[in-house]
Motif scaffolding. Sequence first.
Motif, PDB file in Angstrom:
ATOM      1  N   VAL A  99      54.010  48.158  43.115  1.00  0.00           N
ATOM      2  CA  VAL A  99      53.791  48.369  44.551  1.00  0.00           C
ATOM      3  C   VAL A  99      52.304  48.552  44.836  1.00  0.00           C
ATOM      4  N   LEU A 100      51.636  49.342  44.016  1.00  0.00           N
ATOM      5  CA  LEU A 100      50.212  49.600  44.200  1.00  0.00           C
ATOM      6  C   LEU A 100      49.387  48.340  43.976  1.00  0.00           C
ATOM      7  N   VAL A 101      49.610  47.663  42.852  1.00  0.00           N
ATOM      8  CA  VAL A 101      48.805  46.484  42.539  1.00  0.00           C
ATOM      9  C   VAL A 101      48.994  45.399  43.586  1.00  0.00           C
ATOM     10  N   ARG A 102      50.225  45.181  44.033  1.00  0.00           N
ATOM     11  CA  ARG A 102      50.465  44.176  45.071  1.00  0.00           C
ATOM     12  C   ARG A 102      49.711  44.532  46.345  1.00  0.00           C
ATOM     13  N   ALA A 103      49.768  45.797  46.746  1.00  0.00           N
ATOM     14  CA  ALA A 103      49.089  46.219  47.973  1.00  0.00           C
ATOM     15  C   ALA A 103      47.581  46.019  47.858  1.00  0.00           C
ATOM     16  N   LEU A 104      47.023  46.337  46.706  1.00  0.00           N
ATOM     17  CA  LEU A 104      45.579  46.186  46.535  1.00  0.00           C
ATOM     18  C   LEU A 104      45.178  44.713  46.528  1.00  0.00           C
ATOM     19  N   ARG A 105      45.980  43.878  45.864  1.00  0.00           N
ATOM     20  CA  ARG A 105      45.691  42.440  45.865  1.00  0.00           C
ATOM     21  C   ARG A 105      45.741  41.867  47.279  1.00  0.00           C
ATOM     22  N   GLU A 106      46.716  42.302  48.049  1.00  0.00           N
ATOM     23  CA  GLU A 106      46.857  41.788  49.419  1.00  0.00           C
ATOM     24  C   GLU A 106      45.674  42.204  50.285  1.00  0.00           C
ATOM     25  N   ARG A 107      45.047  43.330  49.956  1.00  0.00           N
ATOM     26  CA  ARG A 107      43.909  43.813  50.754  1.00  0.00           C
ATOM     27  C   ARG A 107      42.568  43.380  50.169  1.00  0.00           C
ATOM     28  N   GLY A 108      42.604  42.614  49.101  1.00  0.00           N
ATOM     29  CA  GLY A 108      41.366  42.076  48.551  1.00  0.00           C
ATOM     30  C   GLY A 108      40.613  42.992  47.618  1.00  0.00           C
ATOM     31  N   HIS A 109      41.248  44.061  47.145  1.00  0.00           N
ATOM     32  CA  HIS A 109      40.576  44.958  46.205  1.00  0.00           C
ATOM     33  C   HIS A 109      40.608  44.391  44.784  1.00  0.00           C
ATOM     34  N   ARG A 110      39.673  44.794  43.979  1.00  0.00           N
ATOM     35  CA  ARG A 110      39.557  44.292  42.617  1.00  0.00           C
ATOM     36  C   ARG A 110      40.491  45.086  41.698  1.00  0.00           C
ATOM     37  N   VAL A 111      41.307  44.346  40.940  1.00  0.00           N
ATOM     38  CA  VAL A 111      42.225  44.938  39.965  1.00  0.00           C
ATOM     39  C   VAL A 111      41.933  44.297  38.607  1.00  0.00           C
ATOM     40  N   VAL A 112      41.643  45.112  37.610  1.00  0.00           N
ATOM     41  CA  VAL A 112      41.221  44.612  36.297  1.00  0.00           C
ATOM     42  C   VAL A 112      42.157  45.150  35.210  1.00  0.00           C
ATOM     43  N   PRO A 113      42.765  44.280  34.416  1.00  0.00           N
ATOM     44  CA  PRO A 113      43.585  44.767  33.305  1.00  0.00           C
ATOM     45  C   PRO A 113      42.729  45.168  32.115  1.00  0.00           C
ATOM     46  N   VAL A 114      43.113  46.244  31.476  1.00  0.00           N
ATOM     47  CA  VAL A 114      42.512  46.648  30.201  1.00  0.00           C
ATOM     48  C   VAL A 114      43.651  46.598  29.191  1.00  0.00           C
ATOM     49  N   PRO A 115      43.839  45.444  28.528  1.00  0.00           N
ATOM     50  CA  PRO A 115      45.055  45.218  27.735  1.00  0.00           C
ATOM     51  C   PRO A 115      45.120  46.059  26.470  1.00  0.00           C
ATOM     52  N   GLY A 116      46.340  46.158  25.977  1.00  0.00           N
ATOM     53  CA  GLY A 116      46.577  46.938  24.764  1.00  0.00           C
ATOM     54  C   GLY A 116      48.047  46.944  24.409  1.00  0.00           C
ATOM     55  N   PRO A 117      48.564  48.058  23.895  1.00  0.00           N
ATOM     56  CA  PRO A 117      49.948  48.102  23.409  1.00  0.00           C
ATOM     57  C   PRO A 117      50.977  47.780  24.478  1.00  0.00           C
ATOM     58  N   CYS A 118      52.048  47.104  24.034  1.00  0.00           N
ATOM     59  CA  CYS A 118      53.199  46.804  24.886  1.00  0.00           C
ATOM     60  C   CYS A 118      54.404  46.745  23.959  1.00  0.00           C
ATOM     61  N   ALA A 119      55.405  47.587  24.199  1.00  0.00           N
ATOM     62  CA  ALA A 119      56.529  47.716  23.273  1.00  0.00           C
ATOM     63  C   ALA A 119      57.283  46.406  23.088  1.00  0.00           C
ATOM     64  N   LEU A 120      57.499  45.655  24.173  1.00  0.00           N
ATOM     65  CA  LEU A 120      58.302  44.442  24.025  1.00  0.00           C
ATOM     66  C   LEU A 120      57.582  43.392  23.192  1.00  0.00           C
ATOM     67  N   ILE A 121      56.271  43.259  23.348  1.00  0.00           N
ATOM     68  CA  ILE A 121      55.511  42.283  22.561  1.00  0.00           C
ATOM     69  C   ILE A 121      55.434  42.724  21.102  1.00  0.00           C
ATOM     70  N   ALA A 122      55.210  44.010  20.880  1.00  0.00           N
ATOM     71  CA  ALA A 122      55.154  44.519  19.511  1.00  0.00           C
ATOM     72  C   ALA A 122      56.480  44.280  18.799  1.00  0.00           C
TER      73      ALA A 122
END
Length: 284
Positions: A99-122
């Motif tokens: 909900v937060l990321v979608r709202a920020l994208r719609e308003r033109g704010h910058r969202v940056v992923p800092v990747p790392g662990p993810c249980a399903l991929i591991a």
Amino acid sequence: MTESNSGTLYVVATPIGNLDDFAPRAQRTLAKVALIAAEDTRHTARLLNHLGLERPMMSLHEHNEAQRVEQLVARLESGDDVALVSDAGTPLIADPGFVLVRALRERGHRVVPVPGPCALIAALSAAGLPTDRFLFAGFLPAKGGARRARIGELAERAETWLFYESPHRIHATLADLQALLGERRIVIARELTKTFETYLQGSAATLLERLASDSNQARGEFVVMVAGAPPADTEGGWVEGATLLRALLAEGVGVKQAAAVAAELLGGRKKAWYARAMSLQADG
């Protein structure tokens, strides 16, 4: 305020168990942001304490996420950088944050992923199941009827599919998989990256026997991975069968009876046809 003058939301992946998996970039990000939006501030406080960090925090979870959006927009527009973290792994992956990321994208704010662990991929990387295509189903429904219907929808997928499951539902879920999938190969991973990390594989019946013989195997959080459906010609002709099942269901024939008719006329296992009929019924 323009995007260049506003702050950035960093979506930061955190360890799923072993704290040594925390990436240096993720640690630097948490050290520099003005605020951390955390699924559980108490849980994140322990992580920060381990890192020797003290940062202001705000709770952001499934029950308050929509209400937090404006507060976080205000912080970003004031020039503050914010980090979003979940209790473990990558935010938004069966965790709050969409909900937060979608709202920020719609308003033109910058969202940056800092990747790392993810249980399903591991889990998938070490399961020994095909990984060229896969489907992540999140959490299956808690109620038995809805869960079985969802399994029925997934049963015919050709790719590997996987989902998260809790310790208090793992027995019931495996029983449903046994009823609907028969001998289909399943791999379950638990306590990933922790001391008692375990992978078990086999049919659902085999896995249920293993859990019954060792109660410790039912502890912890699970990633359940299921082999994709076999080729159509080994299951009695799915295309022809789908037409038959739709016709029977449209005439008011029950799912169980429709599956029995399909198995009798076209061959294959009744359980496979039952799963197919459940999926068609769910699709209307």
